[in-house]
Every structure is written in C-alpha cells, then in structure tokens.
Design a protein around this motif. Sequence first.
Motif, short mmCIF file in Angstrom:
data_model
loop_
_atom_site.label_atom_id
_atom_site.label_comp_id
_atom_site.label_asym_id
_atom_site.label_seq_id
_atom_site.Cartn_x
_atom_site.Cartn_y
_atom_site.Cartn_z
N PRO A 158 86.96 45.50 40.22
CA PRO A 158 86.49 46.05 41.50
C PRO A 158 85.08 45.61 41.85
O PRO A 158 84.80 45.31 43.02
N LEU B 237 84.47 43.74 45.36
CA LEU B 237 83.69 44.36 46.43
C LEU B 237 82.47 43.53 46.79
O LEU B 237 82.00 43.55 47.93
N VAL C 49 87.41 50.68 55.05
CA VAL C 49 87.76 51.16 53.69
C VAL C 49 89.24 51.42 53.56
O VAL C 49 89.84 51.20 52.51
N ILE D 173 91.30 48.73 52.03
CA ILE D 173 91.23 48.47 50.58
C ILE D 173 91.43 49.75 49.78
O ILE D 173 91.18 49.80 48.57
N ASN D 174 91.87 50.81 50.50
CA ASN D 174 92.06 52.10 49.84
C ASN D 174 93.11 51.99 48.72
O ASN D 174 92.91 52.51 47.62
N TYR E 279 94.01 49.37 47.03
CA TYR E 279 93.46 48.57 45.92
C TYR E 279 92.54 49.43 45.06
O TYR E 279 92.60 49.41 43.82
N LEU E 280 91.64 50.21 45.77
CA LEU E 280 90.67 51.02 45.03
C LEU E 280 91.37 52.08 44.19
O LEU E 280 90.98 52.34 43.04
N ASN E 281 92.41 52.72 44.78
CA ASN E 281 93.14 53.74 44.02
C ASN E 281 93.78 53.15 42.76
O ASN E 281 93.69 53.73 41.67
N SER F 230 93.03 50.32 41.24
CA SER F 230 92.02 49.79 40.34
C SER F 230 91.33 50.89 39.56
O SER F 230 91.16 50.82 38.33
N LEU F 231 90.92 51.96 40.32
CA LEU F 231 90.26 53.07 39.65
C LEU F 231 91.22 53.79 38.69
O LEU F 231 90.84 54.21 37.59
#
Length: 855
Positions: A753, A757, A766, A769-770, A772-774, A776-777
């Motif tokens: 990430p 980013l 956002v 990429i929400n 992706y972030l979910n 990834s996190l």
Amino acid sequence: MHDPYEWYPILKLNSQIDAVAAYDENLLVGTKQGHLIMYSVTRKSPDQKYEVQLLRYNKNFYRKPIQQLFVIAPLNILIILVDNMIYVHDLSSMNFPLITSLPKTKGANLFTVDIKNQTDKSLTLKQSYIVRLCVAVKKKLQLFYWKNKEFLEFGEDISISDYAKSLAWCQETICVGFKAEYALIQLGEKNKQQELFSTGRNMEPNVIKLNDSTFALIKDSQSVFVETDGNLLVKNAVKWTEMPLAVAYDEPYIVALLNDSVEVRAVQPTLLVQSMKISNPQLICYCSSGVLYVSADFHVYRVQAIPVARQIKTLIDERQFQLALQLCNISDEPEAEKMKNRHQIQTLYAYDLFSSKQFTESMKQFLALDTDPYDVIRLFPNFLPQNGPPGSEDSTPSEGPPKFQNRDQEKSIMALIEYLTEARLLLMQKKKDPAERDQTLQIIDTTLLKCYLNTNDALIAPLLRLNNCHIVDTEKTLKKHKKYSELIILYETKGLHHRALELLEKQADQADSSLRGHERTVQYLQRLGKENIDLIFQFAGWVLERHPEDGLKIFTEDIQEVEQLPRPKVLDYLNRTNKSLVIPYLEHVIYIWNDTNPLLHNALVHQYREKVLQLCDPSSPAADQVAGQNIRSKMINFLETSDYYVPETVLTHFPFDYLHEERAVLLGKFGRHEKALTIYVTVLNDIEKAAHYCERVYKEGKSGSENVYIILLQLLISPPESWLVGVTPPVPPKPDIEMALTLLEGNASKIPPAKALKILPKDIPVYKINHYLNISLGQHLTDKRNKQILRGLLYAEHLQVQEQRIQFESQNMLLTEWNICSVCKKKFSNQSAFIRNPNGDVIHFSCQDTQKRLS
C-alpha cells in the motif's frame, strides 16, 4: 572269422563222467560209479602238449553217481551233490575228507552258489568271502550261508511251482528253470516270484549267470538275456545253430554244447565266432578266463583261448572292434598299456562306424574318446578350415574319409552337429590353455556354421553372436551363400563395423537383398556407442540425406548407447550436414532427455530465432509465415520456461526492431523488469501480457519480484516518452489510470500500500481505491495476527521445554559401594564413569556397547 579257441583231448577214463569242476591248473572229475579224481593240467610252452598228472584218486569216494561238483578255491572247499544230498569236503587234504553234510537237503537234485568277494577296509586289506548256497529240493528252494566250516540256514524255504531243473544266482535274484518255463525270485521278506517265459520246444531249461545283473536262458535254439529285475534284453539274444545241451560264459564269448560240436558266439555283437567238432559233448565247465573243460562220454577236452594279443590283432584286421575292445578289457597287460590299446581300438571303431553310415554311434564314440574335434571334422573335407591345427595330419585312417550322397550326407551332418555341440560344451568346462581352447572353439563354431548352412539357417545368427568363428573362412562362406544378414552379425561381433556399414550401404539399393533399405543401417549405428562417434558420422550421412526423419533416430532413439553420444558433437554435425534436423534434435534432447546443458539450450534459442526471422519475413509465402508463427510461439514458451540458457548471451543476438516480446522475456530473465514491462506496455500495448508477466515473476519470488506490480503501475500512470535509447514508440503512450486501478484492485494482496499510494495521482477519489485498501489492510492484519499466534505458540513450546528441563534436573540417584553394573556385574569404583538408562539402570560407560549388542 578268427578262431578264439583251440581244443585238446587231455583225458580218457574207463568210467562215465557225470560231473566236472576246475580251478587254477586243477581238474576234478566225478564219475557215475562215485569216483572222485583230481588232475593237474599244465604245459611249459604254447607249442607243447598239455601234461595231465594224477594228483588224487578216491575210488570209494561215494557209492552213488556224483551228480554235481562246485569248487570254492579261496576257502579250499568242495561242494558235492551225491545221492540227492549236499556234502562239503576239504579240498586241501588228501582223499577229500568230509567237513560237513546237510541232511536237510535230502532229496535235492540241483544247487547253485553265490560268492561275494569283500576286502577288509583295515590296513591289512584282507580278502573275505560271503558264500551262499541255494539247493533245489523237490518243489522248494533251501538257502544256506557258510560260516565256521558249516552251512547255516537263513530264511524260510521258498516254495516253487515245479521241480527245478536249472538254477543261477545273481545278487539278490535267483533264476529258476522249470520243465516248461522260467521264473525269477527276488529275495526279501516276501521272496517275490515273477514268471518270465516258456522254455519253448526244449524241455530241458538251462540258466547261467552272465554277470552280476544278467542271466542267460536257453529258449529253443537261442540264449535270451534277462536282467535281475526281469527286463528282457531282446536285441542281445544269441541264436544257435541248434538247441544247445549246455552253455557256459567266458567273457566276451558264450559257448554252447551242440549234438556234435561246440559252438562259440560273441554276446555283443551277437555273431558266430567258431565251431569245434567234438562228438557227443555232454558237460561244460568254466575254469578261468580263457579256459573251459568239455566232457564227452569218457573223454575230457581242454578248450584253451588263443592269447588275447593275437586275437585282438586278428579282430582289428577283420574290423570286429567291439570284440577287440572287450578282449582288451580282460587282457593281463599293464593298465597304462591297456588304456593305450583301448583308445586306439575305440578310435578305429569310431571311424569304422562312420564308414558304415552309423553316424550317431560314431560321434558318440568320438565324444567318449575326447577326440580332437579337428580330426572328426576331417571326415567332412568340405567343412575343413583353410588352416588346420598343426600335428593333426595323421589322425584319420590312411584311406581317407568316405564320400556319401544325398540322404546319407544329411544324416552325417546332423550327427556332426550333435557331436560339435556337445564337444563345445565339454570344452568350455575343461581347464586348459586359453589360447588352445580359443583355437578349438574357433574350429568348432566355424564348422557348425557350415553345417547349419546345409541344414538349418535359423541357427546361424545365434552361433555367430558367440563370436568364435574364424573371420576369413566364415566371411568367405557367408558371401558364397549370399548370407548378408548373417555376415553383418559376424562383422559386428568381431568389431569390424566399417566393413559392416559399407556392406549395408552397398546392399541398401539391391532389390533382392535381405539388407535392402536403410533400417538395418539405422539400427546398427544406434548400437555403436560414443566410442565410435566418428564412424557414426561417416555413415549416417546417406541415411539423413534420403530419409531425414529415420536418420534422426540415429541420434534420438531412447536406448543407452544413443543417449550417451556426445551431444555437442552431434549438434555440430547436424549443423554442418542437415540443418533442418537441428531443432527436432535439440527439442528431443531437452524435452525428452531433460538435458540441462546451457550450450544446448542457447543453441535451441538461436535456432528458433533464425527460423523465425527466415519464415516471418514479409516477402515469405503465407504458409511459411504461419509456420514461422508456430515456431515463434514455441520459442517464447521455451524462453519463459527454460532456466538453463544464458539470457545475457542470447539477448545480444536479438534485433531491436523485431521480436519485442522475446526481448521482454529475456530482459525479465536477468531481473530487468522495468525494461521488460516497458516493452509490453509501450511497444506491444498488451497490458494483459504485462499482467501475466508480473504474475509469473511474482510467483517465482526472485530478487525484485516484490516490486514488479509497482513498476507496471508506474508505467500505466506515467508512461515513458521513449522506451529505448534512439527508439521512439510508434504511438506516443498515454496514461491509463483506469487500467492501473483495475490492476490494483485485482492484485491487492501483492502490491504494498505504501508504495502504491505514493505513485497514485493525488486527485483519485478514495472510493475508487476503497476495495484495494480494504483487501490490502485486511491482508496486513491477517499477517500480523498470524505472526502473533506463531509467537505465542513458540513461547508456549519454550515454556514446555523449560518445564521438562527442571523436571529432569530435579531427579537424583544415590550410588554406593554396593551398587553393581547390570551388564558386567562389577561394582563402581571412585574413578568409574557411568551412565543411567531411562529405566533407572546404572551401568559403566564402557559397558554400553555390550548392552546394545545383547539387546
């Protein structure tokens, strides 16, 4: 036919002779009046007459006719049947004093004796004798044995069907002649009786012992031989001129009394040997080898054999070798001289059998004699090798081998094959000089080859593979018979590969040849192996030129010899002679044999590249371009999957303006991912292949693989203006944010990430990429949780180990002077090193190996 005997009238009495016995130089005569007279019969030289001297004369011996006499000279006893009863007298004393009588035998009419000679196994080697007596009393047989100067009974009396008129005893079998038939009695618990056959027209049976296993029985005008087990030897029956009155056996002759003559015949072969004119013969008595006595009314004749040496010479001249051999066996010559004579006679007999067309028997004789195979082969002049062994010129008879025609010739060859096969086997088992054995094997196998050419071609090839045939003689013979396939086998077994391959090439175009075609050449070259690689290259050319696909099998067949050929040399050879076969050869070596040699992998890449550049030229026909595209697909797949070529070396040969995908793969092989992906994105404009590239690199996990997706994102978001020095993309690249976001979302777990980013445009909402972030996190949290769990498990395991350590350290033991080692049972001294077993036993440190062996 020769006369083996001479007969001499030696005695004339005034009384009628009823019984005769003889031993050594002594003759005993029993008369009708009961007189017993003993004479010595001698002569000083063969030219003189026999001197007959009266030794003893007992006129009042018995008042009844003496019916039968039998002398056992080693025991000095005389067994007499008189007045139908058995008496035993002392032979060594004057007037033959009585030793014992057998009252039980009263009523006897006949007896026979069995004598066994035994040698004491002690150092004295003393001779001992077992004497058994069988007496026929009416319809019974009584059995006795001699011990302590008397005959003692053994076994019960044997009942028989009629009065016995003739008896003979062999081993444990008694043969009885009745008035109408013969029978055998096997001595034992049951005394088994077996009827044989009738006496024929002759109502007076006659049985004699021929040897320890055979009886001779009179039936009509012939003597029939029967073994102790009852088997009839029909082939050996002796036919007489008329019905014999009595018979005696004097090896190798059987002698019969006829009405007015004495007839002598051989047992094997059964032929008439001699006839002696003696009027009215009545009794015949065997004295010793070559000595018989015949009585006729009041006269006694001595039948004396001519010296054996003279007989043998005569028999050899008359080609009666079997009789000569039998006489040689009983001659009194020294054993060494006897063996020499026997061997000479047997050899002459073997050659005579061959001349008489008894080929199988002849070869059996040669085999038994261990005759030099070359001497046997000389009987077949057409089979003789060109150069025979020295010293064998005089082995065959002087008149030379006979010549046969048609069927006889075929039979003789079959007998020779059987002989040579057996002789070969025996030769291999002998311990002899290797050079001499090899020479003999060469002669045998070369002759067998010629025999097979006349009888059975199928046996030639297996024989040639034994590699013993004489090369020059065999080559000439096979060429004469146009046996080219077999000639190839000969060359191959002898290592003459150049000759074999020349013949194969020459015969390949011959329509009527068994070697027609290229298949045999291919098979031959495949078997030669790496040590003959130059020879393979020399003769593979014509096959590769005419039949490329089959020719390639010379280097690609899945057999050990082919797989071990030096592959770089084969590659160089194919490059020079038939370039179209290089790619198929390299593909077989790499894909089938799994060769990892970088030289070969590099070579395959270069071959693919050259073929693609040749076929994919815009000026090439459409068909060639299609073929080129197929090869290009194979090349790309090979570049992606092979780990054994050298990318740096291969890359220098690829053009800058063509084969871009191949260049991308090669750049990626040595970690230049940015340049590789630049080609996919800016030149090929194929994001799908770029993504596939990233996935493959990421799975491989090599250096730089963790950033490969970041590089692709960077190229999509900020494409370079030029992708190579001096080369500009055909269409200026444009940023593709949507494709970058799609890639980001589809591979969220593979893209860090922080780095993603950092390169994403700041104006991207956002919500795009929400996802992706979910992911990834979530992945990071999962990784963190897994690591925490692992840490906890490791700490728990650490605590368990510490607990076990504390438990083991808390254990103690007390060792005193009364403790002993459970292995050696000794006490522990102050200086002893010891160990404690898990079960609590304490032993010396030095005793642990002993304990392990015992357990």
